[in-house]
Design an enzyme around this catalytic site. Structure first.
Site, PDB file in Angstrom:
ATOM      1  N   ASP A  78       2.217   7.445  -8.115  1.00 37.69           N
ATOM      2  CA  ASP A  78       1.601   6.485  -7.199  1.00 37.69           C
ATOM      3  C   ASP A  78       0.391   7.058  -6.456  1.00 37.69           C
ATOM      4  O   ASP A  78       0.336   8.270  -6.183  1.00 37.69           O
ATOM      5  CB  ASP A  78       2.637   5.988  -6.185  1.00 37.69           C
ATOM      6  CG  ASP A  78       3.616   5.006  -6.805  1.00 37.69           C
ATOM      7  OD1 ASP A  78       3.365   4.546  -7.930  1.00 37.69           O
ATOM      8  OD2 ASP A  78       4.639   4.698  -6.167  1.00 37.69           O
ATOM      9  N   GLU A  82       2.816  10.484  -1.139  1.00 38.51           N
ATOM     10  CA  GLU A  82       4.116  10.671  -1.775  1.00 38.51           C
ATOM     11  C   GLU A  82       3.938  10.870  -3.277  1.00 38.51           C
ATOM     12  O   GLU A  82       4.551  11.742  -3.889  1.00 38.51           O
ATOM     13  CB  GLU A  82       5.000   9.450  -1.504  1.00 38.51           C
ATOM     14  CG  GLU A  82       6.479   9.684  -1.746  1.00 38.51           C
ATOM     15  CD  GLU A  82       7.171  10.396  -0.604  1.00 38.51           C
ATOM     16  OE1 GLU A  82       8.299  10.843  -0.812  1.00 38.51           O
ATOM     17  OE2 GLU A  82       6.576  10.526   0.479  1.00 38.51           O
TER      18      GLU A  82
END
Length: 701
Positions: A78, A82
């Site tokens: 992504d 994170e």
């Protein structure tokens, strides 16, 4: 080899890349801090101790094997911190060769976006990794220090967190504001006029007493004025006509998507993000294969790519006409503190995929959320709405005073974006009762107005409203607490821990939530301080932008925090909470039954547990009797987390309803009513529907 996070995304990307590429899913993180210990070496620059959990070892083993034979490796996780950290952990845990490993980032899963990303690979951004690592370590230091303290001093199964505890504090402090609130009485005076020479009646509001705003605290004051007002002759002293322009709402960010989905669709923040994830990762569409329908949903930016703007502008012009297309593409300023402007807003990957065109390929939830995103985006790129406004002042004089009443109204001159979408009203914002009154046509200055009647009304000031999930998300964003990826899990956690309960969309703190907040505020004021937490988020942003060192940030926090923990361990008195007794003996041993908290929330057990091991589920009564056997109806939760309502005498009684029953009987047949929607009840016996307010008043519609 290409590595993504989810199997759905792997399937979609694999179709775009074609032969020659092996696409695998890591299924989220493959490495993390040990669960059994702090796993942070506070003596040596807070070095983390990572390990691959048992459930991920086979995945890492397979990736390691594939990596050995790969000509090139693309880490396509992504496009946020994170995701950057996951890419780094994959590189480390699967022992990939750095020289052939590349990072690719895209904000939508479409063929052009994937091609563009793979044409411009980069190396892993270590500053983004450091920022995520700092957040993880800070959260671990707080959680693993405070949670055992709460277990020792209060009860087990409690927890504290760097962000969740601040969110809980907001809810607790709001509850105390409500409890301490003392309403003040005030009055308003309305009037009904008829213009001279006309039959039309219209309402107006008392606006000016002489040259000042009227203060009407008591009925005696109002009665005295009304007696004098009735003696006056009224005429129109001023008519002001103008034009008002209204801008469309910007395209969605994570925060505004969660808020609007809550208000328009009734979705929780967690449900919104789960459905948005499905739309982002890819849905099978007839004639197009599996494709991502929306851009990345964890974002605090309102930016829109030039490509997307060009496409939507052509669409607006062809579908609605040139009048609905602004001369230049609208630009929106992000209001979120520390927004990551490199990201895009949440929007459809192609405006040409209209919601109705793909409805048959989507679940009902997916369709509702996709339609919301699509409509909001199209409207955000359209021309402003234009209103004709009129304000009429009606003045009457007596020997004592001059009284001015005001009527304001508006009509849509040009609808603009309103032909597509209108943003919902914040449920906590007071509605202006005078914002759109009916103003008769043909009024003129100096025209006499006949006073038909005066309408005095008593009011009381209201306390601040309890938070909804939507308004709590807005408060977290406004105060710079957490980031887009943290809103939904934070709100879910404080409910799962039993600190907060959700009733009629409002969040109420429990006694345990209030107790934990008070202890943390007393002994760890910085940890639960809104400004301190926002400042920490700012420091994490500076780490991500190469402006601060992550070890320095953690060290600066931990020095004072460690001292607070030691002091609290000595000074915090035990406030052990006793389990709540229920008026029923244990069927096994006869001792009292009590309500306890476990891993999955409340349950009932014997007060002597674990000596007597009797347990049973906790059933929340809703105050309605079962229509089949007269038992209590209770709230239950399905395996998928959806609430439904059934008889407490299950399995003897099989009655169940997905819609919430209400105590009022059906005015038609006396049967059981359930909530059909925001405005209506439905009878399960005769299937008739009724407006809720008419049933409450005892009348049928």
């Amino acid at each position: 080899m290409v590595i993504v996070e989810s199997p759905a995304k792997a399937k979609t990307i694999g179709r775009f890349l074609g032969n020659g590429y092996t696409v695998r899913a890591s299924i989220g993180h493959v490495r993390d801090l040990l669960r059994s210990s702090l796993s942070v070496d506070v003596e040596h620059d807070f070095a983390p101790k990572y390990r691959v959990p048992n459930e991920k070892r086979q995945i890492v083993k397979e990736l390691k094997s594939l990596a050995k034979n790969a000509e090139a490796i693309y880490l396509a996780t992504d496009p946020d911190r994170e995701g950057e950290a996951i890419a780094w952990h994959l590189l480390e845990s699967a022992e990939m060769q750095p020289e052939i490993s590349h990072r690719v980032v895209f904000h939508e899963i479409t063929e052009p976006a994937i091609a563009e990303a793979f044409a411009h690979p980069r190396s892993i951004d270590t500053s983004l990794v450091d920022a995520q690592q700092a957040r993880r370590i800070l959260d671990r230091l707080v959680g693993y220090s405070l949670t055992p303290l709460l277990w020792e001093k209060v009860r087990g199964r409690l927890s504290a967190g760097r962000v969740q505890s601040v969110a809980l504090r907001l809810i607790v402090e709001r509850e105390r504001e409500i409890e301490a609130f003392k309403p003040d009485e005030y009055w308003t005076i309305g009037a009904e006029f008829t213009p001279e020479g006309m039959r039309t009646k219209y309402l107006s509001r008392f606006y000016r007493l002489d040259d000042e705003e009227p203060v009407l605290p008591k009925e005696e004051t109002v009665n005295g004025l009304i007696h004098d007002m009735e003696k006056a002759d009224y005429s129109i002293s001023k008519i002001k006509k103008s034009e008002r322009r209204r801008k469309p709402a910007p395209p969605f960010t994570t925060s505004t998507l969660q808020q609007e989905a809550s208000r328009k669709l009734g979705f929780t923040a967690r449900r919104t993000m789960a459905v948005a994830q499905q739309l982002y990762e890819g849905v099978a569409i007839d004639g197009a294969g599996t494709i991502g329908l929306i851009t990345y949903m964890r974002t605090d930016s309102t930016n829109v790519s030039e490509l997307a703007q060009n496409e939507v502008r052509k669409f607006i012009s062809s579908q609605y006409g040139a009048d609905f297309l602004p001369e230049t593409a609208p630009q929106y300023k992000t209001r979120s503190i520390g927004a990551q402007e490199a990201h895009e807003a949440v929007r459809p990957t192609s405006v040409l995929r209209r919601p109705d065109d793909v409805k048959d390929q989507l679940t009902p939830e997916q369709f509702k959320l996709y339609q919301l995103v699509w409509l909001r985006f199209v409207a955000s790129q359209m021309e402003e709405a234009v209103y004709d406004t009129v304000t009429v002042d009606i003045t009457g004089k007596t020997p004592s005073h001059e009284y001015t009443f005001r009527t304001s109204g508006q009509t849509v001159k040009f609808p603009g974006f309103l032909v597509v979408y209108e943003e919902s009203r914040n449920e906590d914002r007071e509605r202006d009762e005078d914002e759109n009154q009916k103003v008769p046509a043909g009024l003129e200055e100096g025209q006499k107005q006949h006073l038909n009647r005066l309408i005095p009304e008593q009011h009381f000031t209201q306390p601040p409203p309890r938070y909804t999930e939507a308004s709590l998300v807005a408060a977290l964003e406004e105060n710079g607490i957490g980031r887009p990826s943290t809103y939904a899990p934070t709100i879910s956690t404080i409910q799962q821990r039993g600190y907060v309960v959700r009733e009629n969309k409002r969040l109420f703190p429990t006694d345990t939530g209030i107790l934990v907040t008070d202890l943390l505020v007393e002994h760890f004021p910085d940890v639960v301080d809104v400004q301190f937490t926002a400042s920490m988020e700012s420091d994490l942003d500076k780490i991500a932008s190469h402006d601060m060192n992550w070890v320095d940030v953690v060290r600066q926090f931990y020095g004072g925090f460690e001292e607070e923990v030691e002091r609290a361990r000595k000074e915090m008195p035990e406030v052990k909470t006793e389990p709540e007794k229920i008026d029923r003996p244990c069927p096994v041993c006869g001792n009292d039954l009590v309500i306890r908290w476990g891993r999955y929330g409340k349950f009932i057990s014997c007060s002597t547990y674990p000596t007597c091991k009797h347990t049973e589920p906790f059933l929340e009564k809703i105050g309605v009797t079962c229509p089949e056997d007269g038992g209590d109806l209770v709230e239950r939760k399905s395996r998928k987390g959806r609430f439904f309502y059934g008889c407490a005498n299950y399995p003897k009684c099989q009655f169940v309803s997905w819609k919430k029953p209400v105590p009022q009987p059906c005015p038609n047949c006396g049967g059981l009513l359930v909530v059909a929607n925001k405005r209506e009840f439905q009878c399960l016996t005769c299937n008739e529907t009724f407006l809720q307010e008419t049933v409450t008043e005892g009348k049928s519609d």
